[in-house]
Design a protein around this motif. Structure first.
Motif, mmCIF file in Angstrom:
data_model
loop_
_atom_site.group_PDB
_atom_site.id
_atom_site.type_symbol
_atom_site.label_atom_id
_atom_site.label_comp_id
_atom_site.label_asym_id
_atom_site.label_seq_id
_atom_site.Cartn_x
_atom_site.Cartn_y
_atom_site.Cartn_z
ATOM 1 N N LEU A 1 10.278 31.080 -35.454
ATOM 2 C CA LEU A 1 10.981 30.602 -33.931
ATOM 3 C C LEU A 1 12.433 30.582 -34.419
ATOM 4 C CD1 LEU A 1 8.971 27.386 -33.150
ATOM 5 C CD2 LEU A 1 8.787 29.705 -32.181
ATOM 6 N N ASN B 1 14.119 31.978 -31.265
ATOM 7 C CA ASN B 1 13.199 33.190 -30.873
ATOM 8 C C ASN B 1 12.060 32.521 -30.415
ATOM 9 O OD1 ASN B 1 12.167 35.797 -31.108
ATOM 10 N ND2 ASN B 1 10.874 35.303 -33.025
ATOM 11 N N ARG B 2 12.130 31.890 -28.896
ATOM 12 C CA ARG B 2 10.942 31.628 -28.052
ATOM 13 C C ARG B 2 11.452 32.656 -26.752
ATOM 14 N NH1 ARG B 2 9.515 26.234 -26.251
ATOM 15 N NH2 ARG B 2 7.517 27.036 -26.193
ATOM 16 N N ASN C 1 13.832 30.232 -24.947
ATOM 17 C CA ASN C 1 14.073 29.565 -26.261
ATOM 18 C C ASN C 1 14.502 28.099 -25.927
ATOM 19 O OD1 ASN C 1 14.254 32.096 -27.603
ATOM 20 N ND2 ASN C 1 16.390 32.627 -26.609
ATOM 21 N N GLU D 1 9.020 22.099 -33.545
ATOM 22 C CA GLU D 1 8.935 23.023 -34.345
ATOM 23 C C GLU D 1 10.019 23.869 -34.369
ATOM 24 O OE1 GLU D 1 7.999 25.166 -37.690
ATOM 25 O OE2 GLU D 1 6.883 23.093 -37.085
ATOM 26 N N LEU D 2 10.774 24.145 -33.138
ATOM 27 C CA LEU D 2 11.829 24.805 -33.182
ATOM 28 C C LEU D 2 12.917 24.143 -33.832
ATOM 29 C CD1 LEU D 2 13.677 27.285 -32.482
ATOM 30 C CD2 LEU D 2 13.752 26.498 -30.194
ATOM 31 N N GLN E 1 12.591 24.430 -37.851
ATOM 32 C CA GLN E 1 13.030 25.644 -38.275
ATOM 33 C C GLN E 1 14.333 25.984 -38.266
ATOM 34 O OE1 GLN E 1 10.549 29.072 -37.338
ATOM 35 N NE2 GLN E 1 8.814 28.044 -37.241
#
Length: 267
Positions: free
Chosen positions: A5, A20-21, A26, A31-32, A35
Protein backbone atom coordinates in the motif's frame (compact mmCIF):
# COMPACT_ATOMS: atom_id res chain seq x y z
CA UNK A 1 0.81 -11.58 -2.45
CA UNK A 2 -1.01 -8.25 -2.66
CA UNK A 3 0.85 -5.15 -3.78
CA UNK A 4 2.20 -2.92 -0.99
CA UNK A 5 0.00 0.00 0.00
CA UNK A 6 3.09 2.20 0.12
CA UNK A 7 5.62 1.97 -2.70
CA UNK A 8 9.16 2.82 -1.62
CA UNK A 9 11.79 3.89 -4.15
CA UNK A 10 15.26 5.33 -3.65
CA UNK A 11 17.28 7.72 -5.79
CA UNK A 12 20.56 8.67 -4.20
CA UNK A 13 19.79 10.23 -0.82
CA UNK A 14 16.11 10.79 -1.69
CA UNK A 15 13.43 8.27 -0.77
CA UNK A 16 9.97 8.47 -2.34
CA UNK A 17 6.91 7.03 -0.60
CA UNK A 18 3.87 6.66 -2.84
CA UNK A 19 0.45 5.89 -1.37
CA UNK A 20 -0.80 2.97 -3.42
CA UNK A 21 -4.56 2.46 -3.26
CA UNK A 22 -5.36 4.15 -6.58
CA UNK A 23 -8.73 2.47 -7.01
CA UNK A 24 -9.83 4.07 -3.72
CA UNK A 25 -8.07 7.39 -4.36
CA UNK A 26 -5.41 6.37 -1.84
CA UNK A 27 -7.85 6.79 1.03
CA UNK A 28 -6.72 5.70 4.47
CA UNK A 29 -7.35 2.31 6.05
CA UNK A 30 -5.71 0.95 9.17
CA UNK A 31 -3.31 -1.08 7.03
CA UNK A 32 -2.30 1.92 4.92
CA UNK A 33 -1.63 3.82 8.14
CA UNK A 34 0.55 0.99 9.39
CA UNK A 35 2.57 0.71 6.20
CA UNK A 36 3.08 4.47 5.83
CA UNK A 37 4.15 4.91 9.44
CA UNK A 38 6.55 1.97 9.12
CA UNK A 39 8.03 3.43 5.93
CA UNK A 40 8.54 6.81 7.60
CA UNK A 41 10.14 5.18 10.65
CA UNK A 42 12.50 3.25 8.37
CA UNK A 43 13.44 6.43 6.46
CA UNK A 44 14.05 8.28 9.73
CA UNK A 45 16.38 5.52 10.92
CA UNK A 46 18.29 5.20 7.63
CA UNK A 47 21.36 7.43 7.58
CA UNK A 48 21.48 7.13 3.78
CA UNK A 49 18.15 8.95 3.42
CA UNK A 50 18.41 12.75 3.58
CA UNK A 51 15.01 13.75 2.17
CA UNK A 52 11.61 12.09 1.71
CA UNK A 53 9.03 12.76 -1.01
CA UNK A 54 5.44 11.76 -0.23
CA UNK A 55 3.07 11.35 -3.19
CA UNK A 56 0.24 9.21 -4.49
CA UNK A 57 -0.31 6.76 -7.33
CA UNK A 58 -3.10 7.20 -9.84
CA UNK A 59 -5.20 10.35 -10.05
CA UNK A 60 -5.30 11.26 -6.36
CA UNK A 61 -2.83 12.17 -3.66
CA UNK A 62 -5.11 11.00 -0.85
CA UNK A 63 -8.89 11.30 -0.48
CA UNK A 64 -8.72 11.11 3.31
CA UNK A 65 -10.26 8.41 5.45
CA UNK A 66 -11.91 5.48 3.68
CA UNK A 67 -15.41 5.79 5.13
CA UNK A 68 -16.12 2.15 4.32
CA UNK A 69 -13.43 1.07 6.77
CA UNK A 70 -15.14 -0.83 9.62
CA UNK A 71 -13.25 1.26 12.17
CA UNK A 72 -15.17 4.40 11.18
CA UNK A 73 -18.24 3.32 9.20
CA UNK A 74 -21.29 4.08 11.38
CA UNK A 75 -23.62 1.23 12.30
CA UNK A 76 -26.97 2.45 10.97
CA UNK A 77 -28.92 0.05 13.16
CA UNK A 78 -31.19 2.04 15.53
CA UNK A 79 -29.61 2.21 18.98
CA UNK A 80 -26.22 0.91 17.83
CA UNK A 81 -23.14 2.06 19.71
CA UNK A 82 -21.37 4.90 17.85
CA UNK A 83 -17.88 4.29 16.51
CA UNK A 84 -15.13 5.92 18.56
CA UNK A 85 -13.66 8.28 15.99
CA UNK A 86 -11.54 9.94 18.66
CA UNK A 87 -9.88 6.60 19.31
CA UNK A 88 -9.08 6.24 15.61
CA UNK A 89 -7.54 9.72 15.56
CA UNK A 90 -5.44 9.03 18.65
CA UNK A 91 -4.32 5.57 17.55
CA UNK A 92 -3.67 6.16 13.84
CA UNK A 93 -3.62 9.78 12.75
CA UNK A 94 -1.87 11.24 15.78
CA UNK A 95 1.27 9.07 15.52
CA UNK A 96 1.43 9.58 11.75
CA UNK A 97 1.24 13.37 12.04
CA UNK A 98 3.76 13.44 14.86
CA UNK A 99 6.16 11.27 12.87
CA UNK A 100 6.05 13.60 9.86
CA UNK A 101 6.54 16.72 11.99
CA UNK A 102 9.45 15.14 13.86
CA UNK A 103 11.32 13.60 10.92
CA UNK A 104 15.08 14.20 11.18
CA UNK A 105 15.11 15.06 7.47
CA UNK A 106 12.96 17.29 5.24
CA UNK A 107 9.67 15.90 3.91
CA UNK A 108 8.17 17.12 0.63
CA UNK A 109 4.57 16.47 -0.39
CA UNK A 110 4.14 16.09 -4.16
CA UNK A 111 0.37 16.43 -4.49
CA UNK A 112 -0.53 14.80 -7.79
CA UNK A 113 -4.32 15.04 -7.57
CA UNK A 114 -7.12 15.56 -5.10
CA UNK A 115 -6.08 15.90 -1.45
CA UNK A 116 -9.22 15.80 0.65
CA UNK A 117 -9.92 15.70 4.37
CA UNK A 118 -7.10 13.93 6.19
CA UNK A 119 -5.25 13.68 2.87
CA UNK A 120 -5.16 17.46 2.53
CA UNK A 121 -3.82 17.97 6.03
CA UNK A 122 -1.35 15.11 5.66
CA UNK A 123 0.19 17.08 2.79
CA UNK A 124 0.05 20.40 4.64
CA UNK A 125 1.94 18.86 7.55
CA UNK A 126 4.96 18.27 5.34
CA UNK A 127 7.80 20.80 5.17
CA UNK A 128 7.23 21.85 1.57
CA UNK A 129 4.19 21.18 -0.61
CA UNK A 130 4.40 21.03 -4.39
CA UNK A 131 1.13 20.48 -6.23
CA UNK A 132 0.18 19.70 -9.80
CA UNK A 133 -1.84 22.48 -11.42
CA UNK A 134 -4.87 20.16 -11.69
CA UNK A 135 -4.65 19.13 -8.01
CA UNK A 136 -7.04 20.43 -5.38
CA UNK A 137 -7.36 20.66 -1.62
CA UNK A 138 -10.66 20.05 0.16
CA UNK A 139 -11.38 20.41 3.88
CA UNK A 140 -14.27 17.97 3.57
CA UNK A 141 -14.92 17.39 7.27
CA UNK A 142 -18.02 19.53 7.84
CA UNK A 143 -19.75 17.75 4.97
CA UNK A 144 -20.01 14.69 7.21
CA UNK A 145 -20.46 16.54 10.51
CA UNK A 146 -16.85 16.58 11.71
CA UNK A 147 -14.05 19.07 12.36
CA UNK A 148 -10.68 19.18 10.58
CA UNK A 149 -8.26 16.59 11.91
CA UNK A 150 -4.79 15.30 10.98
CA UNK A 151 -3.50 18.56 12.42
CA UNK A 152 -5.81 20.76 10.36
CA UNK A 153 -6.98 22.96 13.23
CA UNK A 154 -3.34 23.77 14.03
CA UNK A 155 -2.02 24.02 10.48
CA UNK A 156 -4.69 26.00 8.64
CA UNK A 157 -4.74 29.23 10.70
CA UNK A 158 -0.94 29.26 10.85
CA UNK A 159 -0.64 28.86 7.09
CA UNK A 160 -3.34 31.24 5.85
CA UNK A 161 -4.71 33.10 8.88
CA UNK A 162 -7.98 32.69 10.77
CA UNK A 163 -10.32 34.18 8.17
CA UNK A 164 -9.14 32.01 5.30
CA UNK A 165 -8.79 28.96 7.55
CA UNK A 166 -12.39 29.24 8.70
CA UNK A 167 -13.61 29.78 5.17
CA UNK A 168 -11.84 26.65 3.96
CA UNK A 169 -12.93 24.56 6.95
CA UNK A 170 -16.53 25.70 7.32
CA UNK A 171 -17.47 25.63 3.64
CA UNK A 172 -15.40 22.64 2.55
CA UNK A 173 -15.12 23.97 -0.99
CA UNK A 174 -12.61 22.61 -3.47
CA UNK A 175 -9.52 24.81 -3.56
CA UNK A 176 -7.58 24.46 -6.83
CA UNK A 177 -3.83 24.24 -6.47
CA UNK A 178 -3.14 27.64 -8.11
CA UNK A 179 -5.41 29.27 -5.53
CA UNK A 180 -3.73 27.31 -2.75
CA UNK A 181 -0.40 28.74 -3.86
CA UNK A 182 -1.85 32.26 -4.04
CA UNK A 183 -3.18 31.98 -0.47
CA UNK A 184 0.15 30.72 0.83
CA UNK A 185 -1.32 27.33 1.75
CA UNK A 186 1.35 25.52 -0.28
CA UNK A 187 4.86 26.29 -1.45
CA UNK A 188 4.40 26.03 -5.21
CA UNK A 189 2.06 24.90 -8.00
CA UNK A 190 3.64 23.39 -11.14
CA UNK A 191 2.45 21.90 -14.40
CA UNK A 192 1.13 18.38 -14.03
CA UNK A 193 3.74 16.81 -16.28
CA UNK A 194 6.55 18.49 -14.35
CA UNK A 195 5.41 17.64 -10.80
CA UNK A 196 7.45 14.54 -10.08
CA UNK A 197 10.59 15.87 -11.76
CA UNK A 198 10.26 19.16 -9.86
CA UNK A 199 9.72 17.29 -6.59
CA UNK A 200 12.74 15.09 -7.15
CA UNK A 201 14.93 18.05 -8.11
CA UNK A 202 13.86 19.91 -4.98
CA UNK A 203 14.41 16.82 -2.83
CA UNK A 204 17.91 16.27 -4.20
CA UNK A 205 18.69 19.94 -3.60
CA UNK A 206 17.57 19.67 0.03
CA UNK A 207 19.42 16.35 0.48
CA UNK A 208 22.66 18.06 -0.50
CA UNK A 209 22.11 20.82 2.05
CA UNK A 210 22.86 20.66 5.80
CA UNK A 211 19.73 18.71 6.74
CA UNK A 212 20.37 19.06 10.46
CA UNK A 213 20.11 22.82 10.05
CA UNK A 214 17.03 22.46 7.83
CA UNK A 215 15.24 20.43 10.49
CA UNK A 216 16.36 22.83 13.20
CA UNK A 217 14.89 25.68 11.14
CA UNK A 218 11.54 23.88 10.91
CA UNK A 219 11.53 23.19 14.64
CA UNK A 220 12.53 26.71 15.59
CA UNK A 221 9.84 28.29 13.42
CA UNK A 222 7.15 25.99 14.81
CA UNK A 223 8.23 26.67 18.39
CA UNK A 224 8.44 30.42 17.81
CA UNK A 225 4.69 30.60 17.09
CA UNK A 226 4.19 30.14 20.85
CA UNK A 227 6.89 32.64 21.89
CA UNK A 228 7.28 36.36 22.25
CA UNK A 229 10.07 38.11 20.33
CA UNK A 230 12.55 37.93 23.18
CA UNK A 231 11.96 34.22 23.65
CA UNK A 232 12.46 33.63 19.93
CA UNK A 233 15.77 35.48 20.05
CA UNK A 234 16.87 33.35 22.98
CA UNK A 235 15.86 30.21 21.12
CA UNK A 236 17.88 31.32 18.09
CA UNK A 237 20.94 31.78 20.27
CA UNK A 238 20.54 28.31 21.77
CA UNK A 239 20.12 26.63 18.39
CA UNK A 240 23.04 28.53 16.85
CA UNK A 241 25.19 27.45 19.80
CA UNK A 242 24.43 23.82 18.97
CA UNK A 243 24.76 24.12 15.21
CA UNK A 244 27.91 26.20 15.54
CA UNK A 245 29.62 23.16 17.04
CA UNK A 246 28.59 20.89 14.17
CA UNK A 247 30.70 19.43 11.39
CA UNK A 248 28.36 20.97 8.83
CA UNK A 249 29.06 24.49 10.09
CA UNK A 250 32.79 23.94 9.83
CA UNK A 251 32.40 22.42 6.39
CA UNK A 252 30.16 25.23 5.18
CA UNK A 253 32.58 27.94 6.31
CA UNK A 254 35.62 26.12 4.92
CA UNK A 255 33.86 25.61 1.59
CA UNK A 256 32.84 29.27 1.45
CA UNK A 257 36.38 30.47 2.17
CA UNK A 258 37.86 27.93 -0.24
CA UNK A 259 35.32 28.80 -2.95
CA UNK A 260 34.26 25.19 -3.41
CA UNK A 261 31.03 23.27 -3.14
CA UNK A 262 30.42 21.98 0.42
CA UNK A 263 29.80 18.36 1.29
CA UNK A 264 27.43 18.21 4.25
CA UNK A 265 27.21 15.03 6.31
CA UNK A 266 25.39 15.80 9.57
CA UNK A 267 21.90 14.38 10.04
Amino acid sequence: MSEPLVLVTQSGAVQTLALNRPSALNSFTAELHAQLLAALEAAAANAEVRCVVLTGTGRAFCAGQDLADPAVAPDLTPGATPKDLGGVISKLYGPLCQRIRSMPIPVIAAVNGVAAGAGANLALGCDLVLAARSASFIQAFTKIGLVPDTGGTWLLPRLVGRAQALGLALLGDKLPAPDAERLGLIWRCVDDAALQDEAQALAHRLAAMPVKALVATRNAMDAATQMDFGQALAQEAAVQRTLGASADYREGVEAFIGKRAPTFTDR
